[in-house]
Write a protein that holds these residues in place. Structure first.
Motif, short mmCIF file in Angstrom:
data_model
loop_
_atom_site.label_atom_id
_atom_site.label_comp_id
_atom_site.label_asym_id
_atom_site.label_seq_id
_atom_site.Cartn_x
_atom_site.Cartn_y
_atom_site.Cartn_z
N LYS A 195 1.18 -1.21 -0.04
CA LYS A 195 0.01 -0.33 -0.10
C LYS A 195 0.66 1.08 -0.04
N ASN A 196 0.36 2.42 -1.16
CA ASN A 196 1.07 3.61 -0.59
C ASN A 196 2.33 3.19 -1.37
N ALA A 197 2.30 2.89 -2.03
CA ALA A 197 4.52 2.64 -2.61
C ALA A 197 4.71 3.94 -3.26
N CYS A 198 4.31 4.59 -3.78
CA CYS A 198 4.68 5.74 -4.22
C CYS A 198 5.25 6.39 -3.28
N ALA A 199 4.38 6.71 -2.12
CA ALA A 199 4.96 7.64 -1.06
C ALA A 199 5.58 7.29 -0.35
N LYS A 200 5.80 5.80 0.28
CA LYS A 200 6.81 5.65 0.91
C LYS A 200 8.09 5.27 0.13
N GLN A 201 7.90 5.65 -1.58
CA GLN A 201 9.18 5.90 -1.81
C GLN A 201 10.07 7.36 -2.01
N ALA A 202 8.80 7.99 -1.58
CA ALA A 202 9.44 9.21 -1.48
C ALA A 202 10.03 9.79 -0.47
N ILE A 203 8.93 9.27 0.37
CA ILE A 203 9.77 9.22 2.41
C ILE A 203 11.40 9.12 2.70
N GLY A 204 11.25 7.26 2.38
CA GLY A 204 12.74 7.02 1.87
C GLY A 204 13.32 8.04 1.26
N ARG A 205 13.25 8.78 -0.14
CA ARG A 205 14.33 9.78 -0.41
C ARG A 205 15.02 10.76 0.29
N LYS A 206 13.60 10.91 0.81
CA LYS A 206 13.92 12.48 1.62
C LYS A 206 14.52 12.10 2.81
N ALA A 207 14.42 10.51 3.19
CA ALA A 207 14.57 10.71 4.71
C ALA A 207 16.72 9.65 4.80
N ALA A 208 16.85 9.74 3.44
CA ALA A 208 18.27 9.76 3.01
C ALA A 208 18.94 10.44 3.07
N GLU A 209 18.31 11.80 2.89
CA GLU A 209 19.22 12.39 2.32
C GLU A 209 19.90 13.06 4.38
N LEU A 210 19.54 12.72 5.19
CA LEU A 210 19.79 12.74 6.48
C LEU A 210 21.13 11.59 6.58
N VAL A 211 21.61 11.17 5.87
CA VAL A 211 22.13 9.55 6.04
C VAL A 211 23.62 10.30 5.22
N GLU A 212 24.54 9.95 6.18
CA GLU A 212 26.16 10.92 6.18
C GLU A 212 26.96 9.91 5.73
N ASP A 213 27.59 9.83 4.96
CA ASP A 213 28.59 9.26 4.13
C ASP A 213 29.34 8.10 5.84
N GLY A 214 30.04 7.06 5.70
CA GLY A 214 30.83 6.58 7.32
C GLY A 214 29.47 5.96 8.38
N GLU A 215 28.35 6.51 8.14
CA GLU A 215 28.03 7.49 9.87
C GLU A 215 26.88 5.46 9.83
N THR A 216 26.98 5.58 11.49
CA THR A 216 26.01 4.33 11.88
C THR A 216 25.01 4.62 11.81
N ILE A 217 23.48 3.50 11.70
CA ILE A 217 22.16 4.38 11.75
C ILE A 217 21.33 3.07 12.30
N GLY B 202 10.59 19.27 17.86
CA GLY B 202 10.28 17.96 16.80
C GLY B 202 9.64 18.63 15.53
N ARG B 203 10.04 18.63 14.54
CA ARG B 203 9.35 19.34 13.23
C ARG B 203 8.64 18.57 11.70
N VAL B 204 7.60 17.92 11.34
CA VAL B 204 7.66 17.75 9.77
C VAL B 204 8.39 17.98 8.72
N VAL B 205 8.48 16.75 8.30
CA VAL B 205 9.06 17.52 6.33
C VAL B 205 8.72 16.37 6.08
N LEU B 206 8.40 16.99 4.98
CA LEU B 206 7.46 16.73 3.71
C LEU B 206 8.54 16.31 2.37
N ALA B 207 7.82 14.57 1.67
CA ALA B 207 9.20 14.74 1.09
C ALA B 207 8.35 15.29 -0.45
#
Length: 264
Positions: free
Chosen positions: A81-103, A259-264
């Motif tokens: 369900k809601n695959a396109c929305a999940k993919q957009a959210i995933g792309r936005k979240a990926a912007e927060l991950v830095e090379d070499g980081e542990t999450i 906290g804050r809300v970020v839209l994808a």
């Protein structure tokens, strides 16, 4: 993407390239795969056939295109369900991950979509309790280090829970945890469907400086009974495709938690 040939490219690297090409341009051809990866058309088609069986793409004459839904083998139908929305959210979240980081990445279909967007990251370590996420990381993110928590495996949803999750994380503290949510109630907080899942999410949040929730708009308002794992004030960021009526942002702002809300 580098268009030069790479005759030594492993199967996992070829398949990651295929996913990246589809994500960036909307399709990939057998000829492109042969040119970039330095393989025969037979090998390219074999890769595409295998990836289609696993729900990674849809085969076309001479190539492949994205699947119209997020397909994950051997898990419940609700993840489609809601695959396109999940993919957009995933792309936005990926912007927060830095090379070499542990999450830390929790279980769920939205967090799995997030993992699909980490192909460009280098040297990251991904700790998860989700079997599907672990398998995806191992197969399609060769530049990432997959790490798994302990716990009791829930066969239906394919993730680990229970006291061993806490013991496996006892000496770990890091910057970010990414969690999904099954529902959100403005006056109550973020909810999980099962107590064992909620308990695991609470434990994950204890081991990270920032708690980031990935949640599509359909999760706002719980139609059933759920278990809270976080109040609105407990999270640092919520990434959504849209926030109906600003409900989530209003609830978070009303708590004064920062906290804050970020839209994808």
């Amino acid at each position: 993407m580098n268009s030069s040939k790479n005759p030594k490219m492993l199967a996992a690297e070829r398949q990651r390239y295929i996913l990246e090409a589809i994500q960036k341009t909307g399709s990939v051809s057998v000829a492109q795969i042969c040119e970039h990866c330095g393989v025969s058309s037979v090998t390219a088609r074999t890769d595409l056939d295998a990836m289609e069986r696993e729900g990674q793409l849809k085969r076309t004459h001479g190539g492949a295109v994205p699947v119209t839904q997020l397909v994950i083998p051997a898990v419940p139908q609700r993840v489609h369900k809601n695959a396109c929305a999940k993919q957009a959210i995933g792309r936005k979240a990926a912007e927060l991950v830095e090379d070499g980081e542990t999450i830390i990445v929790g279980s769920g279909s939205t967090t799995l979509a997030f993992l699909h967007c980490l192909g460009e990251k280098r040297g990251i370590t991904i700790i998860t309790n989700d079997i599907n996420g672990l398998i995806y990381t191992e197969r399609f993110l060769p530049q990432a280090i997959p790490a798994c928590t302990g716990g009791i495996l829930g066969r239906e949803y394919r993730h680990f829970a229970g006291p061993m999750v806490a013991s496996s994380l006892s000496d770990i503290y890091l910057d970010k945890v990414f969690l999904g949510a099954d529902a959100f109630e403005p006056d109550f907080g973020f909810l999980a469907e099962f107590e064992r899942t909620a308990t695991t999410k609470v434990e994950f949040m204890r081991h990270a400086r920032k708690a980031i929730v990935l949640m599509d708009a359909s999760k706002v308002g719980a139609a059933r009974s759920f278990v809270r794992f976080a109040a609105p004030t407990d999270v640092d960021m919520v990434i959504m495709d849209k926030d109906p009526g600003g409900v989530v942002a209003g609830a978070i702002a009303g708590t004064g938690g920062g906290g804050r809300v970020v839209l994808a």
